[in-house]
Scaffold this active site. Structure first.
Site, mmCIF file in Angstrom:
data_model
loop_
_atom_site.group_PDB
_atom_site.id
_atom_site.type_symbol
_atom_site.label_atom_id
_atom_site.label_comp_id
_atom_site.label_asym_id
_atom_site.label_seq_id
_atom_site.Cartn_x
_atom_site.Cartn_y
_atom_site.Cartn_z
ATOM 1 N N GLU A 44 1.629 -4.093 0.223
ATOM 2 C CA GLU A 44 0.488 -4.829 -0.331
ATOM 3 C C GLU A 44 0.660 -6.319 -0.062
ATOM 4 O O GLU A 44 1.786 -6.813 0.107
ATOM 5 C CB GLU A 44 0.436 -4.556 -1.844
ATOM 6 C CG GLU A 44 -0.719 -5.245 -2.553
ATOM 7 C CD GLU A 44 -0.947 -4.716 -3.968
ATOM 8 O OE1 GLU A 44 -0.093 -3.961 -4.485
ATOM 9 O OE2 GLU A 44 -1.994 -5.064 -4.542
ATOM 10 N N ASN A 191 -8.823 1.623 -5.519
ATOM 11 C CA ASN A 191 -7.470 1.697 -6.071
ATOM 12 C C ASN A 191 -7.549 1.472 -7.573
ATOM 13 O O ASN A 191 -8.146 0.488 -8.016
ATOM 14 C CB ASN A 191 -6.596 0.605 -5.431
ATOM 15 C CG ASN A 191 -5.236 0.500 -6.102
ATOM 16 O OD1 ASN A 191 -4.354 1.312 -5.827
ATOM 17 N ND2 ASN A 191 -5.053 -0.472 -6.979
ATOM 18 N N GLU A 192 -6.961 2.358 -8.318
ATOM 19 C CA GLU A 192 -6.937 2.228 -9.780
ATOM 20 C C GLU A 192 -8.292 1.747 -10.302
ATOM 21 O O GLU A 192 -8.390 0.696 -10.951
ATOM 22 C CB GLU A 192 -5.779 1.315 -10.223
ATOM 23 C CG GLU A 192 -4.433 1.881 -9.821
ATOM 24 C CD GLU A 192 -3.218 1.185 -10.434
ATOM 25 O OE1 GLU A 192 -3.380 0.134 -11.084
ATOM 26 O OE2 GLU A 192 -2.106 1.711 -10.267
ATOM 27 N N TYR A 271 4.550 5.164 -12.204
ATOM 28 C CA TYR A 271 5.749 4.325 -12.073
ATOM 29 C C TYR A 271 6.778 4.716 -13.124
ATOM 30 O O TYR A 271 6.429 5.173 -14.221
ATOM 31 C CB TYR A 271 5.377 2.851 -12.271
ATOM 32 C CG TYR A 271 4.672 2.256 -11.058
ATOM 33 C CD1 TYR A 271 5.405 1.761 -9.993
ATOM 34 C CD2 TYR A 271 3.290 2.219 -10.989
ATOM 35 C CE1 TYR A 271 4.779 1.221 -8.881
ATOM 36 C CE2 TYR A 271 2.650 1.676 -9.872
ATOM 37 C CZ TYR A 271 3.402 1.182 -8.821
ATOM 38 O OH TYR A 271 2.785 0.658 -7.717
ATOM 39 N N GLU A 328 1.279 5.652 -5.179
ATOM 40 C CA GLU A 328 2.175 4.588 -5.682
ATOM 41 C C GLU A 328 3.168 5.222 -6.640
ATOM 42 O O GLU A 328 2.760 5.876 -7.613
ATOM 43 C CB GLU A 328 1.386 3.494 -6.410
ATOM 44 C CG GLU A 328 0.557 2.639 -5.479
ATOM 45 C CD GLU A 328 -0.158 1.495 -6.191
ATOM 46 O OE1 GLU A 328 0.325 1.045 -7.248
ATOM 47 O OE2 GLU A 328 -1.211 1.071 -5.675
ATOM 48 N N GLN A 377 7.357 -0.788 -3.400
ATOM 49 C CA GLN A 377 6.712 -1.004 -2.113
ATOM 50 C C GLN A 377 7.801 -1.187 -1.054
ATOM 51 O O GLN A 377 8.963 -1.340 -1.400
ATOM 52 C CB GLN A 377 5.796 -2.208 -2.178
ATOM 53 C CG GLN A 377 4.691 -2.053 -3.208
ATOM 54 C CD GLN A 377 3.593 -3.136 -3.102
ATOM 55 O OE1 GLN A 377 3.561 -3.946 -2.196
ATOM 56 N NE2 GLN A 377 2.700 -3.129 -4.078
HETATM 57 O O1 AHR Z 1 2.330 -1.894 -6.809
HETATM 58 C C1 AHR Z 1 1.900 -2.920 -7.649
HETATM 59 C C2 AHR Z 1 0.573 -2.602 -8.335
HETATM 60 O O2 AHR Z 1 0.731 -1.528 -9.195
HETATM 61 C C3 AHR Z 1 -0.547 -2.179 -7.434
HETATM 62 O O3 AHR Z 1 -1.207 -3.247 -6.857
HETATM 63 C C4 AHR Z 1 -1.452 -1.447 -8.376
HETATM 64 O O4 AHR Z 1 -2.208 -0.465 -7.747
HETATM 65 C C5 AHR Z 1 -0.503 -0.892 -9.411
HETATM 66 O O5 AHR Z 1 -0.929 -1.138 -10.697
#
Ligand code: AHR
Length: 527
Positions: A44, A191-192, A271, A328, A377
């Protein structure tokens, strides 16, 4: 021929203090193919991922090709990186692709409002990204702007990227120096959307997704694999609403007469965040055993979450025509002291590596539905593979897990079943299994991945390999004296080493895993 019970050792002797796991591996029962895209990546415009990570510019003194950092490219090529998702993330829904084409000095700047509020000069844009993918040998996964863009903008980006004739966008691409169209297999819509991508509800996003999907056309030989933006974590309701509302827009049916502009997949994000609060996620390098185990409890939740989304999808799509994409995933700790909080720069320890290895075991077990996953990432951000600082390049412990597991790419998953009990650690009243494993077969080889999460104790593993095993096992291990060990430009304590003492006799594989370690064992199947 020995009977199963004769081949296995008796139960662990009471004098042994080393815990033991006994398991069965069926090498003649291949299951779903483990897509190589489960080992995908995400880059990103965030902190030093693109700028300083991949892109150093054409005037850089560092070895580069057209401004792209060659040490980074080489390290990622060694992983056989299958795809790269770009430009975000949250950034994608603020990105207007036309700002990133043409002569660099004429490109308009913008504010990267999500990540550090810094000015983005757009010097890395579409041509630079596609050149990077070509250097990496990776498939591009482009995330289109749904949050603040337009349908026309998205449709024209596809035309610019993939159309061969003299259409307006193909002509514009040629004017910018690229004659032949690129191949773009993966196309994400937003995205999201529930958060940074527009603050929408699932129904509102489903409507938009249908609209954008209708105009996300295949041009010539380029066939898009369209990925609808999905849920946060265990929000199965989001997945259900998309499965219900995208209806005939899902799978492989035709919607318009112009192409198969349906959705082929739905994504979600997850995450590993430990807390206790968002503002105190804990240090990436300074943690005790209790915090380490709490991290592993969080990491192993991925299995339940994948299964939850897969169950919803099964109800609407029993033939599994629609893929699930985890575009992600990874650890998210506090930023390193003194660094920009918006740049999400964190170190990467052996703990991160073990988070990765247990994720991959879960991915392999769900390979029938999970078709892609992207680590967040690739460089210098969150659970990075690579850390750069000026001219230094560090391979993180997580990088080594990706490297050791490369043999699983496009291999057939194999059933790996623990017999009896799995050792556990008690963490805040929860029993955390401290052993994780998965296996696959490809080209006459079996690859077994084994993780011992126990912070203190080694683990004896004995696997009854059924269906044919041959040859000398090749075993490697990733560990270090401390779980918080991490690699820097000065020291690289976390490296892959041979794992000694691994045997494969009479169809029984035996190995001792050191505490807090990840190991792989490969051997040939019977000819
Ligand atoms: O990876 C960092 C961020 O985490 C991304 O931009 C977003 O999609 C997520 O909340």
């Amino acid at each position: 021929m020995l009977l199963d019970d004769e081949r296995l050792a008796p139960d662990p002797t009471p004098t042994s203090t080393v815990p033991q796991v006994r398991a069965v591996l069926d090498v003649d029962l291949p299951g779903a193919s483990i897509s190589r895209h489960l080992y995908g990546h995400f880059a990103e415009h965030l902190g030093r991922c693109i700028y300083g990570g991949f892109w150093v510019g054409e005037d850089s003194d560092l070895p580069h090709e057209g401004g792209l950092r060659l040490d980074v490219v080489e390290a990622l090529r060694a992983l056989d990186i299958p795809n790269l998702r770009w430009p975000g993330g949250c950034f994608a829904d603020t990105y207007h692709w036309r700002d990133g084409i043409g002569p660099r000095e004429e490109r308009p700047a913008m504010v990267n409002s999500h990540w550090g509020d810094v000015v983005e000069d757009n010097s890395f844009g579409t041509h630079e990204f596609m050149a990077l993918c070509e250097l990496l040998g990776a498939d591009p996964y482009v995330s289109a702007n749904v949050g603040s863009g337009t349908v026309r903008e998205a449709a024209e980006w596809i035309e610019y990227l993939t159309r061969a004739d003299d259409s307006p966008m193909a002509r514009l691409r040629r004017a910018n120096g690229r004659d032949a169209p690129w191949s773009v297999p993966f196309w994400g819509l937003g995205n999201e959307p529930w958060g940074c991508g527009g603050g929408m509800g699932s129904g509102a996003y489903a409507e938009l997704a249908r609209q954008y999907g209708t105009y996300s056309l295949d041009h010539g030989d380029n066939h898009l694999y369209r990925i609808a933006a999905g849920a946060a974590d265990a929000d199965y309701r989001w997945t259900e609403v998309l499965m219900q509302n995208l209806g005939r827009y899902l799978g492989d049916g035709e919607v318009s007469g112009h192409g198969k502009n349906t959705y082929q997949a739905i994504s979600f994000h997850h995450y590993t965040i430990v807390g206790p609060t968002w503002d105190a996620k804990g240090s990436a390098t300074e943690f005790d055993d209790a915090e380490y185990y709490r991290t592993m409890v969080k990491a192993t939740e991925i299995e339940r979450i994948i299964a939850g989304h897969a169950n919803v999808m099964d109800a609407y799509d029993p033939d599994k025509r629609v893929g699930l994409v985890l575009d992600e995933w990874g650890t998210w700790f506090d930023v390193e002291p003194g660094t920009n909080p918006g740049f999400l720069f964190q170190q990467n320890t052996l703990r991160d590596a073990l988070v990765a290895s247990v994720h991959f075991d879960a991915f392999h077990r769900h390979a029938d539905r999970l078709v892609m996953a992207n680590i967040a990432q690739t460089v210098n951000v969150l659970q990075a593979m690579l850390l750069t600082d000026g001219n230094s390049l560090v391979l993180t412990p997580s990088y080594h897990v990706f490297a050791m597991n490369k043999g699983h790419h496009d291999a057939a998953s194999l059933p790996f079943t623990v017999r009896g009990t799995t050792p556990t650690a008690t963490v805040d009243g929860t029993e955390l299994p401290t052993f994780s494993a998965s296996a696959s077969t490809k080209d006459g080889q079996v690859l077994v991945s084994l993780t011992n999460l126990d912070a203190e104790r080694p683990l004896d593993v004995e696997v009854d390999v059924r269906g044919g095993a041959n040859g000398t096992p090749v075993a490697r291990v990733l560990t270090a004296p401390e779980i918080s060990a991490h690699n820097t430009a000065e020291q690289t304590p976390v490296q892959v080493r041979p794992l000694e003492g691994v045997t494969l006799r009479d169809g029984v594989l035996r190995a001792q895993l050191p505490p807090h370690s990840f190991a792989t064992v490969s051997f040939a199947t019977q000819a």
